[in-house]
Design an enzyme around this catalytic site. Structure first.
Site, PDB file in Angstrom:
ATOM      1  N   SER A  80       2.210 -28.728   4.332  1.00 42.17           N
ATOM      2  CA  SER A  80       1.666 -27.768   3.374  1.00 42.17           C
ATOM      3  C   SER A  80       0.407 -28.272   2.688  1.00 42.17           C
ATOM      4  O   SER A  80      -0.171 -27.565   1.858  1.00 42.17           O
ATOM      5  CB  SER A  80       2.722 -27.452   2.308  1.00 42.17           C
ATOM      6  OG  SER A  80       2.965 -28.580   1.506  1.00 42.17           O
ATOM      7  N   THR A 196       2.203 -27.228  -0.978  1.00 39.50           N
ATOM      8  CA  THR A 196       1.196 -27.557  -2.004  1.00 39.50           C
ATOM      9  C   THR A 196       1.666 -28.717  -2.890  1.00 39.50           C
ATOM     10  O   THR A 196       2.859 -28.891  -3.128  1.00 39.50           O
ATOM     11  CB  THR A 196       0.895 -26.338  -2.915  1.00 39.50           C
ATOM     12  OG1 THR A 196       0.506 -25.237  -2.098  1.00 39.50           O
ATOM     13  CG2 THR A 196      -0.174 -26.614  -3.935  1.00 39.50           C
ATOM     14  N   THR A 214      -3.868 -28.088  -1.240  1.00 41.43           N
ATOM     15  CA  THR A 214      -2.970 -27.383  -0.327  1.00 41.43           C
ATOM     16  C   THR A 214      -3.672 -27.005   0.977  1.00 41.43           C
ATOM     17  O   THR A 214      -4.911 -26.939   1.020  1.00 41.43           O
ATOM     18  CB  THR A 214      -2.478 -26.077  -0.997  1.00 41.43           C
ATOM     19  OG1 THR A 214      -1.444 -25.495  -0.222  1.00 41.43           O
ATOM     20  CG2 THR A 214      -3.594 -25.050  -1.145  1.00 41.43           C
ATOM     21  N   ARG A 224      -8.406 -16.099   3.777  1.00 44.69           N
ATOM     22  CA  ARG A 224      -7.531 -15.993   2.598  1.00 44.69           C
ATOM     23  C   ARG A 224      -7.608 -17.280   1.767  1.00 44.69           C
ATOM     24  O   ARG A 224      -7.534 -18.386   2.290  1.00 44.69           O
ATOM     25  CB  ARG A 224      -6.095 -15.750   3.047  1.00 44.69           C
ATOM     26  CG  ARG A 224      -5.090 -15.606   1.897  1.00 44.69           C
ATOM     27  CD  ARG A 224      -4.371 -16.897   1.580  1.00 44.69           C
ATOM     28  NE  ARG A 224      -3.288 -16.730   0.610  1.00 44.69           N
ATOM     29  CZ  ARG A 224      -2.643 -17.735   0.034  1.00 44.69           C
ATOM     30  NH1 ARG A 224      -2.967 -18.973   0.312  1.00 44.69           N
ATOM     31  NH2 ARG A 224      -1.676 -17.514  -0.829  1.00 44.69           N
ATOM     32  N   VAL A 225      -7.755 -17.102   0.481  1.00 46.65           N
ATOM     33  CA  VAL A 225      -7.737 -18.229  -0.453  1.00 46.65           C
ATOM     34  C   VAL A 225      -6.618 -17.967  -1.444  1.00 46.65           C
ATOM     35  O   VAL A 225      -6.468 -16.845  -1.940  1.00 46.65           O
ATOM     36  CB  VAL A 225      -9.112 -18.352  -1.161  1.00 46.65           C
ATOM     37  CG1 VAL A 225      -9.026 -19.236  -2.373  1.00 46.65           C
ATOM     38  CG2 VAL A 225     -10.162 -18.889  -0.191  1.00 46.65           C
ATOM     39  N   THR A 247       2.728 -23.963  -7.819  1.00 42.41           N
ATOM     40  CA  THR A 247       2.927 -23.925  -6.372  1.00 42.41           C
ATOM     41  C   THR A 247       3.813 -22.710  -6.071  1.00 42.41           C
ATOM     42  O   THR A 247       4.501 -22.204  -6.951  1.00 42.41           O
ATOM     43  CB  THR A 247       3.587 -25.201  -5.814  1.00 42.41           C
ATOM     44  OG1 THR A 247       4.921 -25.299  -6.318  1.00 42.41           O
ATOM     45  CG2 THR A 247       2.824 -26.466  -6.168  1.00 42.41           C
ATOM     46  N   GLY A 248       3.780 -22.277  -4.825  1.00 36.38           N
ATOM     47  CA  GLY A 248       4.561 -21.097  -4.452  1.00 36.38           C
ATOM     48  C   GLY A 248       3.638 -19.932  -4.136  1.00 36.38           C
ATOM     49  O   GLY A 248       2.490 -20.146  -3.739  1.00 36.38           O
TER      50      GLY A 248
END
Ligand code: ASP
Length: 345
Positions: A80, A196, A214, A224-225, A247-248
């Site tokens: 990740s 992450t 990450t 995509r960011v 994170t997540g």
């Protein structure tokens, strides 16, 4: 519609926060200055002592945090972050990171960076060697090259095989939404691997800093960011009040400006754990799209916040039960986050 936070679930939330605070042996009060403290997503556990040592040796908290994330960025087994991170939909690994320094109030970030395995170091250079905050894509890579960062292939065989498997099977399990499918309601949203690392740090003088890095959401749409390189979303620091990171599900942290919101709640006097839970409660309230909700009305995703306040209290909260790492008076340890919802139902 999301389920409103009832008095019963609110009490559960408060109890969870209280339990975590009580289990934390390190809760300085009355202005007592603790030694260095740090907080991290659970994959930062092995870096906690290092972060403390670096701060004790005089390194600013932001630099200590960047050194702390580096072993995870370099680890091919953490899929990740950094080298070995899972790629985007096209099989390309792109990395995101940001840093924020409390004493100067400055921040630096890179997004969609290819071929450089330590984006946090590049973000630190953006902060110290430019008058900008965020560099993306080809420009970020050019900047990293100019500063002597080595380019390498970040896609490991393990990550390539996982990506290929996903590509072979993924029909319908991507991030595209077909408007003729009635958008919100026709799409089955499937949570994909996330990860992450965020590290927040506070030195003995009370200065703060943070870093998040990450490879982002696995198999994301190219370009995509997520929240991780966005100041205020995946990481935020205000030297007068606190540092927080996430994170997540990045999209939720972006929409809520999660890290900045958490620091704001600490500025209003909430403990770090309560501030994380208050942000999560806002995220749950603001999640209104059917494909992101469970039948119960609870968000169908995980999101975690980690925080340290000016006094050196450490805490973390998550949508659903999880663990986080921290460096406190009794050393580095894993602890339970305070969960907004006990069960994913
Ligand atoms: N927050 C990250 C992102 O959305 C993913 C993660 O934490 O796993 O890119």
């Amino acid at each position: 519609m999301p389920r409103p936070v009832t008095r019963r679930s609110f009490l559960k939330i408060s109890a969870a926060g209280a339990a975590t605070t009580a289990s934390c042996a390190y809760a300085p009060r009355g202005g007592r200055k603790p030694g260095p403290v740090a907080v991290s997503s659970r994959n930062g556990l092995n870096s906690m002592e290092l972060v403390g040592e670096k701060m004790a040796a005089g390194l600013p908290p932001v630099d200590a945090a960047v050194l702390g994330v580096e072993p995870v960025e370099n680890d091919p087994n953490d899929t990740s972050v950094g080298y070995g991170g899972l790629p985007n939909e096209d099989g390309v690994v792109t990395l995101d990171s940001c840093v924020m320094d409390g004493p100067s109030g400055l921040a630096g970030a890179v997004a969609h960076l290819e071929n450089v395995k330590n984006p946090a170091q590049v973000a630190l250079k953006v902060m110290r060697r430019t008058d900008h905050v965020l560099l993306v894509g080809a420009g970020a890579l050019e900047f990293a090259r100019a500063h002597g960062f080595r380019e390498e292939n970040l896609l490991t065989e393990r990550a390539r095989k996982r990506w290929l498997r996903w590509k072979e099977q993924h029909s319908g399990k991507d991030d595209w939404i077909d408007p003729t499918d009635n958008g919100d309601y026709g799409k089955e949203w499937i949570e994909r691997p996330t990860g992450t690392i965020h590290i927040g740090a506070r030195n003995a003088a009370g200065d703060l800093g943070g870093c998040t890095t990450t490879s982002g959401l696995a198999f994301k749409i190219p370009g995509r960011v997520g929240d991780s390189p966005l100041i205020g979303c995946g990481n935020y620091c205000d030297n007068d009040h606190g540092v927080a990171g996430a994170t997540g599900r990045g999209e939720a942290a972006i929409i809520a400006n999660g890290a900045a919101r958490t620091v704001r709640y600490m500025a209003e006097g909430m403990s770090p754990t309560d501030a994380c839970l208050a942000t999560l409660r806002d995220v749950a309230r603001m999640t209104r799209t059917a494909r992101l909700l469970r039948a119960s009305g609870q968000p169908d995703f995980q999101l975690k916040f980690y925080a340290i306040n000016k006094a050196g209290d450490v805490g973390a909260g998550s949508m659903y039960p999880s663990k986080y790492a921290r460096l406190v008076a009794n050393g580095a340890e894993l602890a339970d986050t305070a969960a907004l919802f006990e069960e994913r139902n």
